[in-house]
Enzyme design. Structure first.
Site, PDB file in Angstrom:
ATOM      1  CD  GLU A   1      -2.913  -1.104   2.367  1.00  0.00           C
ATOM      2  OE1 GLU A   1      -2.769  -0.234   3.246  1.00  0.00           O
ATOM      3  OE2 GLU A   1      -3.829  -1.945   2.384  1.00  0.00           O
TER       4      GLU A   1
ATOM      5  CG  HIS B   1      -6.371  -0.003   4.218  1.00  0.00           C
ATOM      6  ND1 HIS B   1      -5.292  -0.796   4.476  1.00  0.00           N
ATOM      7  CD2 HIS B   1      -7.210  -0.174   5.286  1.00  0.00           C
ATOM      8  CE1 HIS B   1      -5.450  -1.421   5.627  1.00  0.00           C
ATOM      9  NE2 HIS B   1      -6.617  -1.067   6.140  1.00  0.00           N
TER      10      HIS B   1
END
Length: 304
Positions: free
Chosen positions: A267, A285
């Site tokens: 990420e 997220h």
């Protein structure tokens, strides 16, 4: 006391107050347009005794370079991206590292259903069609959750909240967790399952467990092969729990019907092969990113 907030834009988009922190310390907030390198974070922390940081930047190198630092609040519910060497070094040198548990429980649970229902009712296609001048009534067919089985992997605070919402939609709930919440499950008539049975029975498999050595790649090729062809995998926890390559293969082969992903092994991802698949709904997220959750996180951090 000097307290540094690094990359504050991530958990305060600009509408929330830092007054709670400023009542306790001299507060410096530094924002970056992109995720900062470790060296930039270290520069921001010079002379600080306390800090609020994203957990993936908390490394032994950072602690060594900032000897005055004695307290770190992580802007997350877990410690999974802080390695053991760093935690041991912090303990030896009197640096307290705190997570902020439970601040985003309702937010993540609600986002679970926002995404799942979005996929089942093809909301992105509906919206894109209308914006493009298409009227696709009759061409778009959705699915319902009432009467379906939700299999929840991880019956902590978020898993329990998801279970309650699922039952509100008329769903049947089963769960897998080595730390089984006996009282809650009995009160809610939630049936305990081993993982393989849960995967075989569930229409929607919802991942809400922490990432640990025991749960890394918990869902791989074998596990996905146990799921129904009509089932949907929902991962709102951590990317490393699901083998993303195995999931991609299962989706392209239609071994499962679809997936909802709000967490990824890297990420931000350097590539996103799932973006080419019509049976996947993606989210960066942001499950815990609501005004209410971030305000609660700030209050908890101040209490620390």
């Amino acid at each position: 006391m000097k307290f540094s907030v690094v990359d504050g834009r991530i958990f305060n988009p600009g509408d929330l107050s830092w007054d709670g922190f400023r009542a306790l310390a001299e507060v410096t907030v530094t924002n970056f347009e992109t995720e900062p390198p470790l060296a930039a974070v270290i520069d921001c922390l010079q002379g600080s005794q306390g800090a609020m940081l994203r957990q993936r930047v908390v490394k032994r190198e950072l602690l060594e370079a900032c000897p005055e630092l004695k307290f770190i609040d992580l802007t997350s519910t877990g410690y999974d991206q802080v390695d053991r060497e760093t935690l041991d070094y912090a303990a030896r040198h009197g640096v307290t590292i705190c997570n902020i548990p439970a601040y985003g429980t309702p937010a993540v649970a609600q986002h679970t259903f926002a995404l799942l229902l979005g996929l089942l009712r093809q909301v992105p296609r509906c919206d894109a069609g209308m914006r493009g001048g298409k009227w696709e009534q009759g061409a778009i067919l959705g699915r319902e959750v009432q009467g379906r089985t939700f299999g929840i992997v991880g019956m902590g605070a978020i898993g329990r909240c998801v279970a309650s919402i699922a039952q509100g939609f008329g769903g049947r709930v089963t769960g897998f967790d080595p730390y089984w919440p006996e009282a809650f499950a009995a009160e809610r008539n939630i049936e305990r399952r081993d993982l393989d049975t849960l995967l075989r029975e569930s229409d929607f498999v919802c991942i809400h467990c922490p990432l640990t050595p025991q749960t890394e790649n918990l869902i791989g090729t074998r596990e996905l092969g146990l799921m129904k062809p009509s089932s949907v995998l929902v991962n709102m926890a951590r990317g490393g729990i699901v083998d993303e390559s195995a999931l991609y293969d299962a989706l392209t082969a239609r071994h499962i019907s679809g997936a909802v992903l709000d967490a990824f092994s890297q990420e931000p991802p350097s590539s996103m092969p799932f973006a080419a698949l019509p049976n996947v709904l993606l989210s960066p997220h942001v499950g815990a990113f609501t005004e209410e959750a971030l305000e609660k996180m700030s209050r908890i951090a101040v209490d620390h």
